[in-house]
Design an enzyme around this catalytic site. Structure first.
Site, PDB file in Angstrom:
ATOM      1  N   GLY A  67      18.414 -25.890   4.011  1.00 32.56           N
ATOM      2  CA  GLY A  67      18.521 -25.597   2.584  1.00 32.56           C
ATOM      3  C   GLY A  67      19.042 -24.199   2.296  1.00 32.56           C
ATOM      4  N   LEU A 112      26.811 -18.105   1.622  1.00 33.27           N
ATOM      5  CA  LEU A 112      26.153 -19.188   2.362  1.00 33.27           C
ATOM      6  C   LEU A 112      27.192 -20.241   2.755  1.00 33.27           C
ATOM      7  CD1 LEU A 112      23.008 -19.687   0.086  1.00 33.27           C
ATOM      8  CD2 LEU A 112      23.414 -17.990   1.903  1.00 33.27           C
ATOM      9  N   ALA A 113      27.405 -20.367   4.067  1.00 34.22           N
ATOM     10  CA  ALA A 113      28.465 -21.279   4.521  1.00 34.22           C
ATOM     11  C   ALA A 113      28.067 -22.013   5.785  1.00 34.22           C
ATOM     12  CB  ALA A 113      29.747 -20.486   4.749  1.00 34.22           C
ATOM     13  N   GLY A 156      26.428 -24.974   5.932  1.00 36.83           N
ATOM     14  CA  GLY A 156      26.245 -26.423   5.765  1.00 36.83           C
ATOM     15  C   GLY A 156      27.362 -27.228   6.398  1.00 36.83           C
ATOM     16  N   GLY A 167      22.454 -27.899 -10.492  1.00 38.61           N
ATOM     17  CA  GLY A 167      21.104 -27.568 -10.908  1.00 38.61           C
ATOM     18  C   GLY A 167      21.133 -27.148 -12.379  1.00 38.61           C
ATOM     19  N   ARG A 208      64.547 -26.038  11.561  1.00 33.24           N
ATOM     20  CA  ARG A 208      63.212 -25.724  12.089  1.00 33.24           C
ATOM     21  C   ARG A 208      63.248 -24.704  13.208  1.00 33.24           C
ATOM     22  NH1 ARG A 208      61.859 -28.935  16.697  1.00 33.24           N
ATOM     23  NH2 ARG A 208      63.632 -30.213  17.284  1.00 33.24           N
ATOM     24  N   ASN A 263      23.465 -24.028 -13.085  1.00 29.24           N
ATOM     25  CA  ASN A 263      23.419 -22.928 -12.129  1.00 29.24           C
ATOM     26  C   ASN A 263      24.716 -22.949 -11.319  1.00 29.24           C
ATOM     27  OD1 ASN A 263      22.708 -21.103 -10.099  1.00 29.24           O
ATOM     28  ND2 ASN A 263      21.715 -22.726  -8.885  1.00 29.24           N
ATOM     29  N   ARG A 313      28.902 -34.722   2.240  1.00 28.32           N
ATOM     30  CA  ARG A 313      29.586 -35.521   1.208  1.00 28.32           C
ATOM     31  C   ARG A 313      31.110 -35.508   1.364  1.00 28.32           C
ATOM     32  NH1 ARG A 313      26.153 -32.618  -3.489  1.00 28.32           N
ATOM     33  NH2 ARG A 313      26.029 -31.073  -1.818  1.00 28.32           N
ATOM     34  N   ASP A 343      31.230 -22.832  -1.074  1.00 29.27           N
ATOM     35  CA  ASP A 343      32.016 -23.952  -1.604  1.00 29.27           C
ATOM     36  C   ASP A 343      32.425 -23.710  -3.056  1.00 29.27           C
ATOM     37  OD1 ASP A 343      29.611 -24.359  -2.907  1.00 29.27           O
ATOM     38  OD2 ASP A 343      29.366 -26.450  -2.276  1.00 29.27           O
TER      39      ASP A 343
HETATM   40  C1  UD1 Z   1      23.688 -25.774  -5.091  1.00 31.25           C
HETATM   41  C2  UD1 Z   1      22.483 -25.348  -5.926  1.00 31.25           C
HETATM   42  C3  UD1 Z   1      22.640 -25.888  -7.337  1.00 31.25           C
HETATM   43  C4  UD1 Z   1      23.935 -25.390  -7.938  1.00 31.25           C
HETATM   44  C5  UD1 Z   1      25.120 -25.728  -7.047  1.00 31.25           C
HETATM   45  C6  UD1 Z   1      26.345 -25.018  -7.562  1.00 31.25           C
HETATM   46  C7  UD1 Z   1      20.512 -25.169  -4.488  1.00 31.25           C
HETATM   47  C8  UD1 Z   1      19.252 -25.833  -4.040  1.00 31.25           C
HETATM   48  N1  UD1 Z   1      21.269 -25.860  -5.335  1.00 31.25           N
HETATM   49  O1  UD1 Z   1      23.656 -27.180  -4.956  1.00 31.25           O
HETATM   50  O2  UD1 Z   1      21.566 -25.494  -8.147  1.00 31.25           O
HETATM   51  O3  UD1 Z   1      24.113 -25.949  -9.229  1.00 31.25           O
HETATM   52  O4  UD1 Z   1      24.894 -25.310  -5.702  1.00 31.25           O
HETATM   53  O5  UD1 Z   1      27.490 -25.424  -6.894  1.00 31.25           O
HETATM   54  O6  UD1 Z   1      20.761 -24.061  -4.094  1.00 31.25           O
HETATM   55  N2  UD1 Z   1      24.247 -24.130   2.811  1.00 31.25           N
HETATM   56  C9  UD1 Z   1      23.840 -23.474   3.957  1.00 31.25           C
HETATM   57  N3  UD1 Z   1      22.734 -23.924   4.622  1.00 31.25           N
HETATM   58  C10 UD1 Z   1      22.010 -24.979   4.190  1.00 31.25           C
HETATM   59  C11 UD1 Z   1      22.426 -25.654   3.020  1.00 31.25           C
HETATM   60  C12 UD1 Z   1      23.544 -25.192   2.344  1.00 31.25           C
HETATM   61  O7  UD1 Z   1      24.461 -22.502   4.368  1.00 31.25           O
HETATM   62  O8  UD1 Z   1      20.998 -25.301   4.850  1.00 31.25           O
HETATM   63  C13 UD1 Z   1      25.453 -23.651   2.116  1.00 31.25           C
HETATM   64  C14 UD1 Z   1      26.544 -24.703   2.138  1.00 31.25           C
HETATM   65  O9  UD1 Z   1      27.411 -24.501   3.243  1.00 31.25           O
HETATM   66  C15 UD1 Z   1      27.244 -24.492   0.799  1.00 31.25           C
HETATM   67  C16 UD1 Z   1      26.206 -23.835  -0.084  1.00 31.25           C
HETATM   68  O10 UD1 Z   1      25.160 -23.424   0.759  1.00 31.25           O
HETATM   69  O11 UD1 Z   1      28.350 -23.652   0.941  1.00 31.25           O
HETATM   70  C17 UD1 Z   1      25.697 -24.774  -1.175  1.00 31.25           C
HETATM   71  O12 UD1 Z   1      25.117 -25.908  -0.586  1.00 31.25           O
HETATM   72  P1  UD1 Z   1      25.288 -27.351  -1.243  1.00 31.25           P
HETATM   73  O13 UD1 Z   1      24.569 -28.319  -0.383  1.00 31.25           O
HETATM   74  O14 UD1 Z   1      26.680 -27.602  -1.573  1.00 31.25           O
HETATM   75  O15 UD1 Z   1      24.439 -27.146  -2.593  1.00 31.25           O
HETATM   76  P2  UD1 Z   1      24.533 -28.026  -3.921  1.00 31.25           P
HETATM   77  O16 UD1 Z   1      23.823 -29.299  -3.690  1.00 31.25           O
HETATM   78  O17 UD1 Z   1      25.920 -28.089  -4.383  1.00 31.25           O
HETATM   79 CA    CA Z   2      27.847 -27.425  -3.526  1.00 32.74          CA
END
Ligand code: UD1
Ligand code: CA
Length: 479
Positions: free
Chosen positions: A77, A8-9, A11, A139, A331, A169, A15, A102
């Site tokens: 999400g 999942l990438a 986002g 989480g 260089r 988690n 932050r 991430d």
């Molecule tokens: C998430 C978990 C949390 C866990 C943590 C570990 C959820 C709800 N929470 O929180 O339980 O402890 O990771 O690091 O899953 N992303 C998407 N689309 C979106 C949102 C996010 O692709 O709509 C991707 C982001 O690019 C990222 C990853 O998902 O790479 C995690 O999203 P992030 O917002 O960092 O989740 P956390 O709040 O860290």
């Molecule tokens: Ca994260």
């Protein structure tokens, strides 16, 4: 049974407070997503899907041809993001490991062990967990009184008691592929954030399916990177790991916490690296070399017994026993021969030198091909740019270039030439010649005193009355 990775990438990484999408952000000059994909490639995964969204083309360029892409148009999400991968993985039979874009420190061992645990216990869903001394931001894993997992609760939704839980988690899950997509469709929007939480699959599966956990001991390896401070922690971890590996291979590092070595750098044994030195890109450092202090090498090849101090080497080669620095800059394909001396404030660009050549101080050598045993005096310059185009200088063997010489390119200086100091050489110099290209000196006899009249001479030209203050005596004598 096929194994799929779902990363999942999509986002934005709000932050991070940077323009670049978070998963593309570099650590030790390598984008975060590449770390994850490389670990997946090294594991027992057969196929990889990456969910992209925010600035998708940046990630697509970074991973071109290595993975399949799914598109999440709106970032609603992690649950919503995982469902977007249905376009690639839906309807397939196999096991899927879900990773977050991430978690750059994840390695293939963790991925393979999580899958093995999932298979051994015949789970339907395995959550990879860790115990964090400081679980802030993660989480929490909520268990019932028998120790079975009940739910994952995001920190913001935790009760005061739940917040005290250290088991977190990691965001890594192993799950049956068909079951995953069936369950993702059932996730409801969280009221608080208006997002679909992937973590909700736990509650949806726990009653009718086997949900297990796999705990990771090396907690740092599963850290999530949400902001630039976390980037610095991940970077420090990677730097220490890399430095440790080199030190165990016989590389001596003085004050290693100030030394940064990239992933694709090869360093042979018996190399010494001094403080504040950075070696990145595809660099190779051969036996006996001493680098630093305060040195940067990027895409450089440093051959045996070379010394580079307080200097920069970019995209360049330095051959055996040559010394570079202090304060030199190589260089754009500088290729420095063996036993050279490239000294204080010397810049070499896109040029080669033969053996035993020296430019010890204050020189610019650009677009030049130089032979062996050439001596560049202090202040020698290859004048390679006419304001529009670059031109080349060709210098033979055994050439002595006097101080403050301009070699105006295009120019050819043949073997065994001597160029007088202060020359501006615009014409080719044939073999064996002495070139002098400056005005002949004129000495005008006894003329200097007309020009040189130090103040104290004028004051003492007339004897000063000892009773008069000196300032007044001077004023009078000047009238
Ligand atoms: C998430 C978990 C949390 C866990 C943590 C570990 C959820 C709800 N929470 O929180 O339980 O402890 O990771 O690091 O899953 N992303 C998407 N689309 C979106 C949102 C996010 O692709 O709509 C991707 C982001 O690019 C990222 C990853 O998902 O790479 C995690 O999203 P992030 O917002 O960092 O989740 P956390 O709040 O860290
Ligand atoms: Ca994260």
């Amino acid at each position: 049974m096929k194994r799929f990775a779902l990363i999942l990438a999509a986002g934005k990484g709000t932050r991070m407070k940077t323009e670049l999408p978070k998963c593309a952000f570099p650590i030790l000059r390598k984008p975060m997503i590449n770390y994850i994909v490389e670990s997946v490639e090294a594991s027992r995964i057969d196929e990889t899907a990456v969910v992209v969204g925010h600035q998708r083309e940046v990630l697509e360029d970074l991973l071109d041809g290595r993975v399949s892409f799914a598109y999440q148009d709106q970032q609603l999400g992690t649950g919503h993001a995982a469902l977007a991968a249905e376009s690639v993985l839906g309807g397939r039979e196999g096991t899927t490991i879900i990773l977050l874009g991430d978690m750059p420190l994840i390695d293939e061992t963790i991925i393979d062990k999580a899958i093995a645990s999932h298979e051994t216990f015949e789970n339907d869903l395995t959550i990879v967990t860790a115990n964090f001394e400081d679980p802030e931001g993660y989480g929490r894993i909520i268990r019932d009184k028998y120790g079975r997992v009940e739910a994952i609760v995001e920190e913001a939704d935790c009760t005061e008691n739940q917040r005290q839980i250290n088991e977190i988690n990691t965001g890594l899950y192993v799950v049956d592929n068909a079951l995953l997509f069936r369950t993702l469709r059932r996730i409801e929007k969280s009221e608080r954030k208006g997002e679909y939480y992937l973590t909700d699959i736990v509650e949806l599966l726990r009653d009718e399916h086997q949900v297990g956990t796999y705990a990771i001991r090396e907690a740092t390896k599963v850290m999530g990177v949400n902001d630039l401070y976390a980037i610095s922690i991940a970077e420090k971890y990677l730097r220490d790991e890399i430095n440790r590996r080199h030190m165990l291979n016989g590389v001596s590092m003085i004050n290693p916490e100030t030394i940064t070595v990239g992933h694709n750098v090869t360093i042979e044994g018996n190399v010494t690296i001094m403080p504040n030195t950075t070696i990145t890109g595809n660099s190779t450092i051969k036996e006996g070399a001493v680098l630093g202090p305060n040195t940067e090498v990027h895409n450089g090849v440093i051959h045996r017994d070379v010394t580079v101090r307080h200097s920069l080497v970019y995209d360049s080669i330095v051959n055996d026993r040559t010394t570079v620095g202090p304060f030199a800059h190589l260089r754009k394909n500088a290729n420095i021969g063996r036993d050279n001396r490239i000294g204080n404030f010397v810049e070499v660009k896109k040029s080669s030198t033969g053996a035993n050549t020296k430019a010890s101080h204050l020189a610019y050598i650009g677009d030049a091909e130089t032979g062996s045993r050439v001596n560049f005096g202090a202040g020698s310059i290859t004048v390679n740019y006419d304001g529009v185009e670059k031109h080349e200088t060709c210098i033979g063997d055994d050439v002595f270039i006097g101080c403050n010489t301009n070699l105006v390119a295009p120019l050819s200086v043949e073997d065994n030439v001597f160029i007088a100091a202060g020359s501006t050489v615009t014409d080719d110099v044939p073999q064996g010649a002495l070139a002098i290209a400056r005005n002949r000196q004129i000495n005008k006899a006894d003329y200097a005193r007309n020009l040189v009249k130090p103040k104290h001479n004028r004051a003492s030209a007339k004897p000063v009355d000892s009773k008069e203050p000196l300032a007044e005596a001077e004023w009078k004598s000047s009238k």
